[in-house]
Design a protein around this motif. Structure first.
Motif, mmCIF file in Angstrom:
data_model
loop_
_atom_site.group_PDB
_atom_site.id
_atom_site.type_symbol
_atom_site.label_atom_id
_atom_site.label_comp_id
_atom_site.label_asym_id
_atom_site.label_seq_id
_atom_site.Cartn_x
_atom_site.Cartn_y
_atom_site.Cartn_z
ATOM 1 N N GLY A 36 49.702 27.295 39.145
ATOM 2 C CA GLY A 36 49.391 27.904 40.439
ATOM 3 C C GLY A 36 48.720 26.924 41.381
ATOM 4 O O GLY A 36 48.310 25.830 40.978
ATOM 5 N N GLU A 37 48.631 27.333 42.630
ATOM 6 C CA GLU A 37 47.994 26.501 43.658
ATOM 7 C C GLU A 37 46.499 26.430 43.412
ATOM 8 O O GLU A 37 45.855 27.430 43.096
ATOM 9 N N TYR A 84 43.076 27.555 51.018
ATOM 10 C CA TYR A 84 42.971 26.387 50.148
ATOM 11 C C TYR A 84 43.581 25.125 50.754
ATOM 12 O O TYR A 84 43.065 24.029 50.548
ATOM 13 N N GLN A 85 44.669 25.241 51.504
ATOM 14 C CA GLN A 85 45.245 24.038 52.114
ATOM 15 C C GLN A 85 44.296 23.471 53.166
ATOM 16 O O GLN A 85 44.081 22.263 53.237
ATOM 17 N N ASN A 138 37.218 32.302 45.481
ATOM 18 C CA ASN A 138 37.343 32.772 44.105
ATOM 19 C C ASN A 138 38.421 31.928 43.440
ATOM 20 O O ASN A 138 39.446 31.636 44.053
ATOM 21 N N LEU A 139 38.204 31.564 42.195
ATOM 22 C CA LEU A 139 39.189 30.769 41.485
ATOM 23 C C LEU A 139 39.087 30.995 39.992
ATOM 24 O O LEU A 139 38.066 31.451 39.492
ATOM 25 N N VAL A 183 42.686 27.660 39.872
ATOM 26 C CA VAL A 183 43.767 28.315 40.608
ATOM 27 C C VAL A 183 43.191 29.332 41.589
ATOM 28 O O VAL A 183 42.334 30.140 41.227
ATOM 29 N N VAL A 184 43.679 29.280 42.824
ATOM 30 C CA VAL A 184 43.264 30.204 43.869
ATOM 31 C C VAL A 184 44.411 31.111 44.316
ATOM 32 O O VAL A 184 44.206 32.039 45.090
ATOM 33 N N GLN A 185 45.584 30.878 43.824
ATOM 34 C CA GLN A 185 46.786 31.559 44.285
ATOM 35 C C GLN A 185 46.850 33.030 43.875
ATOM 36 O O GLN A 185 46.597 33.372 42.721
#
Length: 190
Positions: free
Chosen positions: A156-157, A129-130, A9-10, A15-17
């Motif tokens: 955000g990440e 995500y990483q 989800n983003l 952004v996924v954070q």
């Protein structure tokens, strides 16, 4: 040979954070806030996706997050998640919290390439995500399933980090989940 599917989800800006707002990110909590009534069709999609998969591949923090939320749940989706084989990429711990999990130590690229050879069917990558960035960079991911929430966070990440070269994608499908969520499915072109 396994097929690695990054499913996440983003926000519209990638952004996924902190989707649930429990990580302390000042812009967190966007999942429920902007998912609203569309979370019911989202949950059906996620359940169907999980039922069709053969394994999960997670980073350490994602394994801990999911274990704390799913290990005690029951029902079709939870039963499948809790029983399916899980592979956790980590060099810092040996004891996953979620059942039926194996820790992959050593070089991530080597370990995941071996996993793709050993597991037939779909290997889902949830919320990592990483790890997703590493898989995309090293051409180990095969497909992206992106549920885009109708919000721009501006910070955000993000799932997509820097890459050493262009990464081509081919759109396999697009549809809405409810009235406001977009599901985009891409094949990674090699």
């Amino acid at each position: 040979m396994g097929k690695i599917v990054i499913t996440t989800n983003l926000s519209l800006d990638g952004v996924v954070q902190d989707p649930d707002g429990k990580e302390g990110f000042r812009l967190g909590g966007w999942f429920e806030q902007f998912g609203g009534k569309d979370l019911e069709p989202w949950a059906r999609h996620e359940t169907d996706e999980t039922l069709a998969a053969d394994a999960l591949l997670l980073g350490r923090r994602s394994e801990e997050w999911f274990a704390s939320r799913w290990a005690a749940r029951i029902g079709e989706w939870a039963d499948k998640l809790n029983s399916m084989p899980k592979y956790v990429v980590s060099s810092t711990f040996d004891h996953p919290r979620w059942g039926n999990a194996t820790v992959l130590k050593g070089d991530v690229v080597t370990e995941v390439a071996k996993l793709k050879q050993d597991v037939a069917g779909e290997i889902l990558v949830y919320a990592s995500y990483q790890l997703g960035q590493t898989l995309i960079e090293h051409d180990l991911a095969d497909e992206l399933r992106l549920v885009v929430f109708p919000v721009v966070l501006g910070a955000g990440e993000r799932l997509f980090g820097g890459t050493t070269d262009k990464k081509g994608l081919r759109l396999l499908g697009s549809r809405t989940l409810g009235d406001g969520l977009a599901l985009l499915t891409y094949e990674i072109v090699r």
